[in-house]
Write a protein that holds these residues in place. Structure first.
Motif, short mmCIF file in Angstrom:
data_model
loop_
_atom_site.label_atom_id
_atom_site.label_comp_id
_atom_site.label_asym_id
_atom_site.label_seq_id
_atom_site.Cartn_x
_atom_site.Cartn_y
_atom_site.Cartn_z
N UNK A 10 126.54 61.65 77.86
CA UNK A 10 125.68 61.69 76.69
C UNK A 10 126.52 61.96 75.46
N UNK A 11 126.38 61.13 74.47
CA UNK A 11 127.05 61.36 73.21
C UNK A 11 126.07 61.90 72.18
N UNK A 12 126.60 62.30 71.05
CA UNK A 12 125.75 62.83 69.98
C UNK A 12 124.72 61.80 69.54
N UNK A 13 125.11 60.54 69.45
CA UNK A 13 124.14 59.52 69.03
C UNK A 13 123.03 59.36 70.05
N UNK A 14 123.34 59.50 71.34
CA UNK A 14 122.30 59.46 72.36
C UNK A 14 121.28 60.57 72.12
N UNK A 15 121.76 61.77 71.84
CA UNK A 15 120.87 62.91 71.58
C UNK A 15 120.05 62.69 70.32
N UNK A 16 120.67 62.10 69.30
CA UNK A 16 119.94 61.81 68.06
C UNK A 16 118.83 60.78 68.31
N UNK A 17 119.13 59.75 69.10
CA UNK A 17 118.14 58.72 69.41
C UNK A 17 116.95 59.31 70.17
N UNK A 18 117.23 60.13 71.16
CA UNK A 18 116.18 60.77 71.96
C UNK A 18 115.35 61.70 71.08
N UNK A 19 116.01 62.46 70.23
CA UNK A 19 115.31 63.41 69.37
C UNK A 19 114.45 62.69 68.35
N UNK A 20 114.93 61.58 67.81
CA UNK A 20 114.12 60.79 66.87
C UNK A 20 112.86 60.28 67.56
N UNK A 21 113.01 59.79 68.78
CA UNK A 21 111.85 59.32 69.55
C UNK A 21 110.87 60.46 69.78
N UNK A 22 111.38 61.61 70.18
CA UNK A 22 110.52 62.76 70.45
C UNK A 22 109.79 63.21 69.19
N UNK A 23 110.49 63.26 68.07
CA UNK A 23 109.87 63.67 66.81
C UNK A 23 108.78 62.68 66.39
N UNK A 24 109.06 61.39 66.53
CA UNK A 24 108.07 60.37 66.19
C UNK A 24 106.83 60.48 67.08
N UNK A 25 107.02 60.84 68.33
CA UNK A 25 105.89 60.99 69.25
C UNK A 25 105.08 62.26 68.96
N UNK A 26 105.76 63.33 68.56
CA UNK A 26 105.08 64.61 68.32
C UNK A 26 104.33 64.63 66.99
N UNK A 27 104.85 63.94 66.02
CA UNK A 27 104.29 64.01 64.66
C UNK A 27 102.79 63.72 64.57
N UNK A 28 102.29 62.70 65.25
CA UNK A 28 100.85 62.42 65.15
C UNK A 28 99.96 63.53 65.71
N UNK A 29 100.50 64.41 66.54
CA UNK A 29 99.71 65.49 67.11
C UNK A 29 99.59 66.69 66.18
N UNK A 30 100.45 66.78 65.17
CA UNK A 30 100.45 67.94 64.29
C UNK A 30 99.09 68.24 63.66
N UNK A 31 98.34 67.24 63.19
CA UNK A 31 97.03 67.55 62.61
C UNK A 31 96.07 68.25 63.57
N UNK A 32 96.22 68.04 64.87
CA UNK A 32 95.36 68.72 65.83
C UNK A 32 95.63 70.22 65.83
N UNK A 33 96.90 70.60 65.69
CA UNK A 33 97.23 72.02 65.58
C UNK A 33 96.81 72.55 64.22
N UNK A 34 97.14 71.80 63.17
CA UNK A 34 96.91 72.27 61.80
C UNK A 34 95.42 72.36 61.46
N UNK A 35 94.57 71.60 62.11
CA UNK A 35 93.13 71.72 61.89
C UNK A 35 92.64 73.10 62.32
N UNK A 36 93.28 73.62 63.33
CA UNK A 36 92.92 74.93 63.86
C UNK A 36 93.66 76.06 63.15
N UNK A 37 94.91 75.80 62.81
CA UNK A 37 95.77 76.84 62.20
C UNK A 37 96.47 76.27 60.96
N UNK A 38 95.72 75.98 59.89
CA UNK A 38 96.33 75.37 58.69
C UNK A 38 97.37 76.27 58.01
#
Length: 179
Positions: A10-38
């Motif tokens: 695993x290189x640093x770019x591999x970790x960056x690619x995986x992390x970008x994917x994870x962040x993009x997947x998590x972002x749409x869920x944030x409003x569900x948390x923030x609706x409860x805990x703004x």
């Protein structure tokens, strides 16, 4: 010594690619948390820190700290959907710490944010499994070839883990299947 997992390259770019994917997947869920805990920015900060790393930032203490803070934020929610959304954010920041060990449990570092976000969406819609499947289909379409390449260096996702584990396995299969 026999029986020890092999190391995965695993290189640093591999970790960056995986992390970008994870962040993009998590972002749409944030409003569900923030609706409860703004008033609680911890999950959003975890996703922002994941994006910072993915875009060239340092892999260090801020990622660990914001992941831990998002995990604590999950404990402050009153709904399962809010908790899953916070776990998605935690998983995004933690994705930068994918270990180079050929163990099936490492797949959660790659796909956990997507699975937790999908589960949060399901729960927010009355446990509608079709909603989660739709989230996974979008995640699979947005996964870059680099993310699929990293995933394929590891064994398939393990059994167990309840519904989130099932979602991880569904996405794992989709990203490993050619075409």
């Amino acid at each position: 010594m026999t029986g020890e997992p092999q190391e995965v390259m695993l290189g640093t770019q591999d970790l960056r690619d995986v992390t970008a994917f994870a962040a993009a997947c998590a972002e749409p869920a944030l409003p569900l948390f923030e609706a409860e805990r703004p008033d609680d920015p911890r999950p959003r900060e975890a996703v922002a820190t994941a994006w910072e790393f993915a875009r060239g930032g340092a892999r260090g203490k801020p990622l660990r700290d914001t992941a831990a803070a998002a995990l604590k934020a999950a404990g402050s929610t009153h709904t399962a959907a809010g908790r899953e959304a916070a776990w998605a954010a935690m998983s995004a920041a933690a994705a930068a710490y994918l270990h180079p060990l050929a163990k099936s449990t490492q797949v959660k570092h790659i796909l956990g944010a997507a699975a937790h976000a999908a589960r949060a969406a399901e729960l927010a819609r009355g446990d509608d499994r079709g909603v989660g499947t739709g989230h996974l289909e979008r995640a699979a379409r947005h996964a870059t070839p680099a993310v699929a390449d990293v995933l394929k260096r590891f064994p398939a996702a393990p059994d167990g883990g309840g519904r989130v584990g099932q979602l991880i396995r569904l996405l794992d299969t989709a990203l490993r299947t050619p075409g």
